[in-house]
Design an enzyme around this catalytic site. Structure first.
Site, short mmCIF file in Angstrom:
data_model
loop_
_atom_site.label_atom_id
_atom_site.label_comp_id
_atom_site.label_asym_id
_atom_site.label_seq_id
_atom_site.Cartn_x
_atom_site.Cartn_y
_atom_site.Cartn_z
N PRO A 19 -13.12 -92.02 -50.85
CA PRO A 19 -12.08 -92.57 -51.72
C PRO A 19 -12.56 -92.67 -53.17
O PRO A 19 -13.76 -92.77 -53.44
CB PRO A 19 -11.82 -93.96 -51.15
CG PRO A 19 -12.99 -94.28 -50.31
CD PRO A 19 -13.61 -92.99 -49.89
N LYS A 20 -11.63 -92.63 -54.07
CA LYS A 20 -11.92 -92.89 -55.49
C LYS A 20 -11.81 -94.39 -55.67
O LYS A 20 -10.75 -94.97 -55.58
CB LYS A 20 -10.91 -92.15 -56.38
CG LYS A 20 -10.87 -92.59 -57.84
CD LYS A 20 -12.19 -92.38 -58.54
CE LYS A 20 -12.09 -92.75 -60.01
NZ LYS A 20 -12.67 -94.03 -60.34
N TRP A 21 -12.97 -95.04 -55.85
CA TRP A 21 -12.99 -96.48 -56.03
C TRP A 21 -12.51 -96.81 -57.43
O TRP A 21 -12.80 -96.11 -58.39
CB TRP A 21 -14.40 -97.02 -55.81
CG TRP A 21 -14.91 -96.71 -54.45
CD1 TRP A 21 -15.92 -95.84 -54.14
CD2 TRP A 21 -14.44 -97.23 -53.21
NE1 TRP A 21 -16.10 -95.79 -52.79
CE2 TRP A 21 -15.21 -96.63 -52.18
CE3 TRP A 21 -13.45 -98.13 -52.86
CZ2 TRP A 21 -15.02 -96.93 -50.84
CZ3 TRP A 21 -13.25 -98.42 -51.52
CH2 TRP A 21 -14.04 -97.82 -50.53
#
Length: 111
Positions: A19-21
């Site tokens: 995921p793109k945090w």
């Protein structure tokens, strides 16, 4: 690694995704009791995240470099707004963190 915009997401067993945090990239350096946090651009971050400095000091390893993401979960989601509020901390917390960073810079330059 920097994200790259593409028209289509690659598929196949050779690809892995994460995921793109919604956070700040942070590189943490520990050398004994000395901990230094910096942004990917090299800006000091410890004054804004003294709790992270304390958590790193609590780790059993005494010397390492860690590349990660700082994120603040609020009610089950990551809050970039709360993260940005850390950039304007209370003056008392900022002063002690600045002194710590200056001390780390002096002791690290002697190594």
């Amino acid at each position: 690694m920097e994200a790259k915009s593409v028209d289509e997401i690659p598929i196949g067993d050779q690809w892995q995704y994460e995921p793109k945090w919604d956070g700040f990239r942070c590189i943490a350096f520990r050398d004994g009791a000395n901990v230094y946090l910096q942004s990917k651009a090299g800006q000091p971050l410890a004054r804004y995240f003294p709790d992270i400095v304390d958590a790193i000091r609590a780790l059993p390893a005494k010397k390492f470099v860690f590349d990660g993401e700082l994120a603040i979960p609020i009610a089950g989601a990551l809050s970039f707004d709360e993260l940005q509020l850390r950039l304007n901390p209370a003056a008392s917390r900022t002063r002690s963190a600045i002194l710590f960073e200056e001390t780390f810079a002096r002791t690290s330059s002697r190594a």
